[in-house]
Design a protein around this motif. Structure first.
Motif, PDB file in Angstrom:
ATOM      1  N   ILE A   4     -51.713  13.897 -26.225  1.00 33.95           N
ATOM      2  CA  ILE A   4     -52.752  14.884 -26.468  1.00 33.95           C
ATOM      3  C   ILE A   4     -54.202  14.348 -26.783  1.00 33.95           C
ATOM      4  O   ILE A   4     -55.116  14.767 -25.814  1.00 33.95           O
ATOM      5  CB  ILE A   4     -52.546  15.892 -27.717  1.00 33.95           C
ATOM      6  CG1 ILE A   4     -51.130  16.677 -27.455  1.00 33.95           C
ATOM      7  CG2 ILE A   4     -53.511  16.619 -27.716  1.00 33.95           C
ATOM      8  CD1 ILE A   4     -50.650  17.330 -28.702  1.00 33.95           C
ATOM      9  N   ALA A   5     -54.219  13.236 -27.563  1.00 29.20           N
ATOM     10  CA  ALA A   5     -55.482  12.602 -27.621  1.00 29.20           C
ATOM     11  C   ALA A   5     -55.852  11.933 -26.293  1.00 29.20           C
ATOM     12  O   ALA A   5     -57.112  11.980 -25.808  1.00 29.20           O
ATOM     13  CB  ALA A   5     -55.340  11.559 -28.772  1.00 29.20           C
ATOM     14  N   LEU A   6     -55.257  11.231 -25.520  1.00 30.86           N
ATOM     15  CA  LEU A   6     -55.456  10.660 -24.135  1.00 30.86           C
ATOM     16  C   LEU A   6     -55.734  11.868 -23.246  1.00 30.86           C
ATOM     17  O   LEU A   6     -56.786  11.554 -22.494  1.00 30.86           O
ATOM     18  CB  LEU A   6     -54.299   9.795 -23.615  1.00 30.86           C
ATOM     19  CG  LEU A   6     -54.046   8.598 -24.344  1.00 30.86           C
ATOM     20  CD1 LEU A   6     -52.667   8.194 -23.903  1.00 30.86           C
ATOM     21  CD2 LEU A   6     -55.102   7.496 -24.390  1.00 30.86           C
TER      22      LEU A   6
ATOM     23  N   ILE B 119     -56.847  21.024 -26.137  1.00 38.33           N
ATOM     24  CA  ILE B 119     -56.203  21.408 -24.855  1.00 38.33           C
ATOM     25  C   ILE B 119     -54.745  22.171 -25.087  1.00 38.33           C
ATOM     26  O   ILE B 119     -54.144  21.948 -26.303  1.00 38.33           O
ATOM     27  CB  ILE B 119     -56.110  20.191 -23.927  1.00 38.33           C
ATOM     28  CG1 ILE B 119     -55.287  19.284 -24.781  1.00 38.33           C
ATOM     29  CG2 ILE B 119     -57.356  19.747 -23.541  1.00 38.33           C
ATOM     30  CD1 ILE B 119     -54.895  18.174 -23.741  1.00 38.33           C
ATOM     31  N   LYS B 120     -54.288  23.161 -24.281  1.00 42.72           N
ATOM     32  CA  LYS B 120     -53.021  23.484 -24.230  1.00 42.72           C
ATOM     33  C   LYS B 120     -51.958  22.530 -23.928  1.00 42.72           C
ATOM     34  O   LYS B 120     -52.275  21.730 -22.854  1.00 42.72           O
ATOM     35  CB  LYS B 120     -53.323  24.565 -23.523  1.00 42.72           C
ATOM     36  CG  LYS B 120     -53.726  25.901 -23.891  1.00 42.72           C
ATOM     37  CD  LYS B 120     -53.509  27.024 -23.065  1.00 42.72           C
ATOM     38  CE  LYS B 120     -54.304  28.506 -23.715  1.00 42.72           C
ATOM     39  NZ  LYS B 120     -54.285  29.639 -23.018  1.00 42.72           N
TER      40      LYS B 120
ATOM     41  N   GLU C 235     -60.011  14.609 -19.969  1.00 42.01           N
ATOM     42  CA  GLU C 235     -60.791  15.737 -19.923  1.00 42.01           C
ATOM     43  C   GLU C 235     -61.944  15.835 -20.143  1.00 42.01           C
ATOM     44  O   GLU C 235     -62.852  16.694 -19.917  1.00 42.01           O
ATOM     45  CB  GLU C 235     -59.937  16.929 -20.387  1.00 42.01           C
ATOM     46  CG  GLU C 235     -58.536  17.091 -19.787  1.00 42.01           C
ATOM     47  CD  GLU C 235     -58.477  17.557 -18.313  1.00 42.01           C
ATOM     48  OE1 GLU C 235     -59.356  18.373 -17.903  1.00 42.01           O
ATOM     49  OE2 GLU C 235     -57.650  17.141 -17.498  1.00 42.01           O
ATOM     50  N   GLY C 236     -62.566  14.670 -20.882  1.00 41.61           N
ATOM     51  CA  GLY C 236     -63.909  14.754 -21.218  1.00 41.61           C
ATOM     52  C   GLY C 236     -64.308  15.398 -22.647  1.00 41.61           C
ATOM     53  O   GLY C 236     -65.625  15.789 -22.832  1.00 41.61           O
ATOM     54  N   LEU C 237     -63.365  15.985 -23.276  1.00 33.92           N
ATOM     55  CA  LEU C 237     -63.494  16.591 -24.583  1.00 33.92           C
ATOM     56  C   LEU C 237     -63.719  15.697 -25.801  1.00 33.92           C
ATOM     57  O   LEU C 237     -64.142  16.338 -26.895  1.00 33.92           O
ATOM     58  CB  LEU C 237     -62.297  17.555 -24.688  1.00 33.92           C
ATOM     59  CG  LEU C 237     -61.795  18.456 -23.575  1.00 33.92           C
ATOM     60  CD1 LEU C 237     -60.623  19.052 -23.881  1.00 33.92           C
ATOM     61  CD2 LEU C 237     -63.169  19.500 -23.423  1.00 33.92           C
ATOM     62  N   LEU C 238     -63.428  14.534 -25.739  1.00 31.96           N
ATOM     63  CA  LEU C 238     -63.916  13.646 -26.683  1.00 31.96           C
ATOM     64  C   LEU C 238     -64.374  12.322 -26.153  1.00 31.96           C
ATOM     65  O   LEU C 238     -64.305  12.126 -25.164  1.00 31.96           O
ATOM     66  CB  LEU C 238     -62.491  13.066 -27.466  1.00 31.96           C
ATOM     67  CG  LEU C 238     -61.530  13.990 -28.073  1.00 31.96           C
ATOM     68  CD1 LEU C 238     -60.313  13.187 -28.632  1.00 31.96           C
ATOM     69  CD2 LEU C 238     -62.545  14.633 -29.212  1.00 31.96           C
TER      70      LEU C 238
END
Length: 72
Positions: A49-51, A38-39, A56-59
């Motif tokens: 950033i990890a959270l 993510i930006k 956002e459902g990316l991980l």
């Protein structure tokens, strides 16, 4: 750590232990130079950033399937 990011991530992964493991492993990989998904702003920590990526459902994560015979 941003509490709002944590609350959003908990909506995706309600198991706190799994969330801690996933977020800490992702933060470690970001610290080693992996690019964020993510930006973000410059002042954002690796954990934030990890959270956000989790929120956002990316991980995601998968729990291993343990067979009953493996426990014996």
């Amino acid at each position: 750590m941003n509490d709002a990011y944590l609350e959003r991530a908990l909506e995706k992964i309600p198991d706190k232990r799994a969330l801690i493991i996933l977020a800490s492993r992702r933060a470690e990989s970001l610290a080693k130079g992996e690019r964020p998904l993510i930006k973000t702003e410059n002042e954002t920590t690796h954990l934030d950033i990890a959270l956000l990526e989790i929120a956002e459902g990316l991980l995601s994560y998968e729990l291993p399937v343990i067979e009953e015979e493996d426990l014996l």
